[in-house]
Design a protein around this motif. Sequence first.
Motif, PDB file in Angstrom:
ATOM      1  N   GLY A 144     -14.312  21.240  48.459  1.00  0.00           N
ATOM      2  CA  GLY A 144     -13.370  22.279  48.136  1.00  0.00           C
ATOM      3  C   GLY A 144     -12.790  23.131  49.352  1.00  0.00           C
ATOM      4  O   GLY A 144     -11.641  23.382  49.424  1.00  0.00           O
ATOM      5  N   LEU A 145     -13.641  23.376  50.349  1.00  0.00           N
ATOM      6  CA  LEU A 145     -13.396  24.057  51.422  1.00  0.00           C
ATOM      7  C   LEU A 145     -12.421  23.304  52.383  1.00  0.00           C
ATOM      8  O   LEU A 145     -11.269  23.732  52.903  1.00  0.00           O
ATOM      9  CB  LEU A 145     -14.272  24.493  52.429  1.00  0.00           C
ATOM     10  CG  LEU A 145     -15.508  25.527  51.965  1.00  0.00           C
ATOM     11  CD1 LEU A 145     -16.525  25.758  52.634  1.00  0.00           C
ATOM     12  CD2 LEU A 145     -14.369  27.013  51.729  1.00  0.00           C
ATOM     13  N   LEU A 146     -12.630  21.693  52.446  1.00  0.00           N
ATOM     14  CA  LEU A 146     -11.798  20.975  53.438  1.00  0.00           C
ATOM     15  C   LEU A 146     -10.627  20.845  52.536  1.00  0.00           C
ATOM     16  O   LEU A 146      -9.409  20.975  53.085  1.00  0.00           O
ATOM     17  CB  LEU A 146     -12.521  19.595  53.325  1.00  0.00           C
ATOM     18  CG  LEU A 146     -11.651  18.358  54.229  1.00  0.00           C
ATOM     19  CD1 LEU A 146     -11.300  18.856  55.604  1.00  0.00           C
ATOM     20  CD2 LEU A 146     -12.302  17.034  53.924  1.00  0.00           C
ATOM     21  N   GLY A 147     -10.324  20.706  51.245  1.00  0.00           N
ATOM     22  CA  GLY A 147      -9.401  20.745  50.571  1.00  0.00           C
ATOM     23  C   GLY A 147      -8.350  21.943  50.846  1.00  0.00           C
ATOM     24  O   GLY A 147      -7.241  21.699  50.911  1.00  0.00           O
ATOM     25  N   GLN A 148      -9.102  23.013  50.834  1.00  0.00           N
ATOM     26  CA  GLN A 148      -8.153  24.500  50.945  1.00  0.00           C
ATOM     27  C   GLN A 148      -7.492  24.240  52.434  1.00  0.00           C
ATOM     28  O   GLN A 148      -6.477  24.725  52.763  1.00  0.00           O
ATOM     29  CB  GLN A 148      -9.185  25.487  50.980  1.00  0.00           C
ATOM     30  CG  GLN A 148      -9.277  25.673  49.402  1.00  0.00           C
ATOM     31  CD  GLN A 148     -10.176  27.099  49.389  1.00  0.00           C
ATOM     32  OE1 GLN A 148     -10.989  27.617  50.498  1.00  0.00           O
ATOM     33  NE2 GLN A 148     -10.883  27.164  48.301  1.00  0.00           N
ATOM     34  N   MET A 149      -8.515  23.769  53.471  1.00  0.00           N
ATOM     35  CA  MET A 149      -7.810  23.737  55.072  1.00  0.00           C
ATOM     36  C   MET A 149      -6.508  22.711  54.859  1.00  0.00           C
ATOM     37  O   MET A 149      -5.563  23.269  55.589  1.00  0.00           O
ATOM     38  CB  MET A 149      -8.888  23.246  55.826  1.00  0.00           C
ATOM     39  CG  MET A 149     -10.078  24.206  56.089  1.00  0.00           C
ATOM     40  SD  MET A 149     -11.373  23.973  57.229  1.00  0.00           S
ATOM     41  CE  MET A 149     -10.979  22.128  57.664  1.00  0.00           C
ATOM     42  N   LEU A 150      -6.692  21.692  54.168  1.00  0.00           N
ATOM     43  CA  LEU A 150      -5.645  20.704  54.106  1.00  0.00           C
ATOM     44  C   LEU A 150      -4.395  21.133  53.523  1.00  0.00           C
ATOM     45  O   LEU A 150      -3.299  21.230  54.102  1.00  0.00           O
ATOM     46  CB  LEU A 150      -5.927  19.372  53.572  1.00  0.00           C
ATOM     47  CG  LEU A 150      -6.974  18.454  54.503  1.00  0.00           C
ATOM     48  CD1 LEU A 150      -7.780  17.356  53.549  1.00  0.00           C
ATOM     49  CD2 LEU A 150      -6.673  18.047  55.655  1.00  0.00           C
ATOM     50  N   GLU A 151      -4.616  21.830  52.269  1.00  0.00           N
ATOM     51  CA  GLU A 151      -3.693  22.568  51.633  1.00  0.00           C
ATOM     52  C   GLU A 151      -2.751  23.533  52.730  1.00  0.00           C
ATOM     53  O   GLU A 151      -1.673  23.758  52.501  1.00  0.00           O
ATOM     54  CB  GLU A 151      -4.125  23.146  50.214  1.00  0.00           C
ATOM     55  CG  GLU A 151      -2.906  23.812  49.512  1.00  0.00           C
ATOM     56  CD  GLU A 151      -3.612  24.144  48.243  1.00  0.00           C
ATOM     57  OE1 GLU A 151      -3.296  25.305  47.821  1.00  0.00           O
ATOM     58  OE2 GLU A 151      -4.496  23.517  47.679  1.00  0.00           O
ATOM     59  N   ARG A 152      -3.597  24.284  53.342  1.00  0.00           N
ATOM     60  CA  ARG A 152      -2.979  25.328  54.266  1.00  0.00           C
ATOM     61  C   ARG A 152      -1.852  24.778  55.224  1.00  0.00           C
ATOM     62  O   ARG A 152      -1.200  25.606  55.455  1.00  0.00           O
ATOM     63  CB  ARG A 152      -4.003  26.376  54.881  1.00  0.00           C
ATOM     64  CG  ARG A 152      -4.333  27.550  54.016  1.00  0.00           C
ATOM     65  CD  ARG A 152      -5.339  28.370  54.852  1.00  0.00           C
ATOM     66  NE  ARG A 152      -6.606  28.361  54.135  1.00  0.00           N
ATOM     67  CZ  ARG A 152      -8.016  28.127  54.436  1.00  0.00           C
ATOM     68  NH1 ARG A 152      -8.091  27.840  55.597  1.00  0.00           N
ATOM     69  NH2 ARG A 152      -8.788  28.351  53.560  1.00  0.00           N
ATOM     70  N   GLU A 153      -2.548  23.516  55.572  1.00  0.00           N
ATOM     71  CA  GLU A 153      -1.580  23.094  56.805  1.00  0.00           C
ATOM     72  C   GLU A 153      -0.488  22.074  55.958  1.00  0.00           C
ATOM     73  O   GLU A 153       0.156  21.327  56.976  1.00  0.00           O
ATOM     74  CB  GLU A 153      -2.385  22.290  57.475  1.00  0.00           C
ATOM     75  CG  GLU A 153      -3.336  22.929  58.350  1.00  0.00           C
ATOM     76  CD  GLU A 153      -2.772  24.190  59.047  1.00  0.00           C
ATOM     77  OE1 GLU A 153      -1.718  23.821  59.550  1.00  0.00           O
ATOM     78  OE2 GLU A 153      -3.406  25.305  59.096  1.00  0.00           O
ATOM     79  N   GLY A 154      -0.463  22.054  54.932  1.00  0.00           N
ATOM     80  CA  GLY A 154       0.689  21.350  54.203  1.00  0.00           C
ATOM     81  C   GLY A 154       0.336  19.892  54.102  1.00  0.00           C
ATOM     82  O   GLY A 154       1.395  19.149  53.798  1.00  0.00           O
ATOM     83  N   VAL A 155      -0.887  19.574  54.225  1.00  0.00           N
ATOM     84  CA  VAL A 155      -1.196  18.141  54.371  1.00  0.00           C
ATOM     85  C   VAL A 155      -1.331  17.386  52.828  1.00  0.00           C
ATOM     86  O   VAL A 155      -2.003  18.088  52.166  1.00  0.00           O
ATOM     87  CB  VAL A 155      -2.716  17.784  55.164  1.00  0.00           C
ATOM     88  CG1 VAL A 155      -2.842  16.519  55.056  1.00  0.00           C
ATOM     89  CG2 VAL A 155      -2.516  18.451  56.361  1.00  0.00           C
ATOM     90  N   ILE A 156      -0.502  16.493  52.559  1.00  0.00           N
ATOM     91  CA  ILE A 156      -0.533  16.036  51.262  1.00  0.00           C
ATOM     92  C   ILE A 156      -1.504  14.848  51.146  1.00  0.00           C
ATOM     93  O   ILE A 156      -1.041  13.713  51.947  1.00  0.00           O
ATOM     94  CB  ILE A 156       1.116  15.463  50.831  1.00  0.00           C
ATOM     95  CG1 ILE A 156       2.103  16.651  50.991  1.00  0.00           C
ATOM     96  CG2 ILE A 156       1.095  14.913  49.571  1.00  0.00           C
ATOM     97  CD1 ILE A 156       3.629  16.643  50.837  1.00  0.00           C
ATOM     98  N   LEU A 157      -2.261  14.839  50.394  1.00  0.00           N
ATOM     99  CA  LEU A 157      -3.101  13.664  50.034  1.00  0.00           C
ATOM    100  C   LEU A 157      -2.610  12.651  49.032  1.00  0.00           C
ATOM    101  O   LEU A 157      -1.913  13.074  48.211  1.00  0.00           O
ATOM    102  CB  LEU A 157      -4.391  14.176  49.318  1.00  0.00           C
ATOM    103  CG  LEU A 157      -5.321  15.195  50.198  1.00  0.00           C
ATOM    104  CD1 LEU A 157      -6.429  15.651  49.400  1.00  0.00           C
ATOM    105  CD2 LEU A 157      -5.670  14.786  51.649  1.00  0.00           C
ATOM    106  N   ALA A 158      -2.651  11.500  49.548  1.00  0.00           N
ATOM    107  CA  ALA A 158      -2.300  10.428  48.529  1.00  0.00           C
ATOM    108  C   ALA A 158      -3.274  10.030  47.684  1.00  0.00           C
ATOM    109  O   ALA A 158      -4.546   9.632  47.824  1.00  0.00           O
ATOM    110  CB  ALA A 158      -2.246   9.050  49.497  1.00  0.00           C
TER     111      ALA A 158
END
Length: 130
Positions: free
Chosen positions: A112-126
């Motif tokens: 969950g925390l990793l997902g939030q970090m990636l989302e904040r940086e605009g990293v789009i997950l495939a």
Amino acid sequence: MNKASFIIRLAIAALAVTLISAASARAEVRLVMAEEPGCLWCARWHEEIGPIYPKTDEGAAAPLRRVNLLDPMPSDIVLARRINFTPTFILLVEGVETNRIEGYPGDDFFWGLLGQMLEREGVILAKSDK
């Protein structure tokens, strides 16, 4: 302004937005795990998450890089502040720290925390079919 010049300007603006989005999507993103020998929480992370991390969408978007806290920090990593706890997970964009997780809060909280970090940086997950 006539209709043709408006359409041309609109097309140029759309192209600019597309190019900017593509450039940020290609930024190098890494997850650094700072650890040290004897760290029980590091060992727990390696047991619970380590084997599957590279196979996940998060692992594809932010490949893991491990560093030993007892060694000098590699020169291509720019930290926002000193690392005080192990494990510490640091999200790097183009080698610069943007976010971190201090400690290992267990697998549910980690994802969950990793997902939030990636989302904040605009990293789009495939999104793969899991």
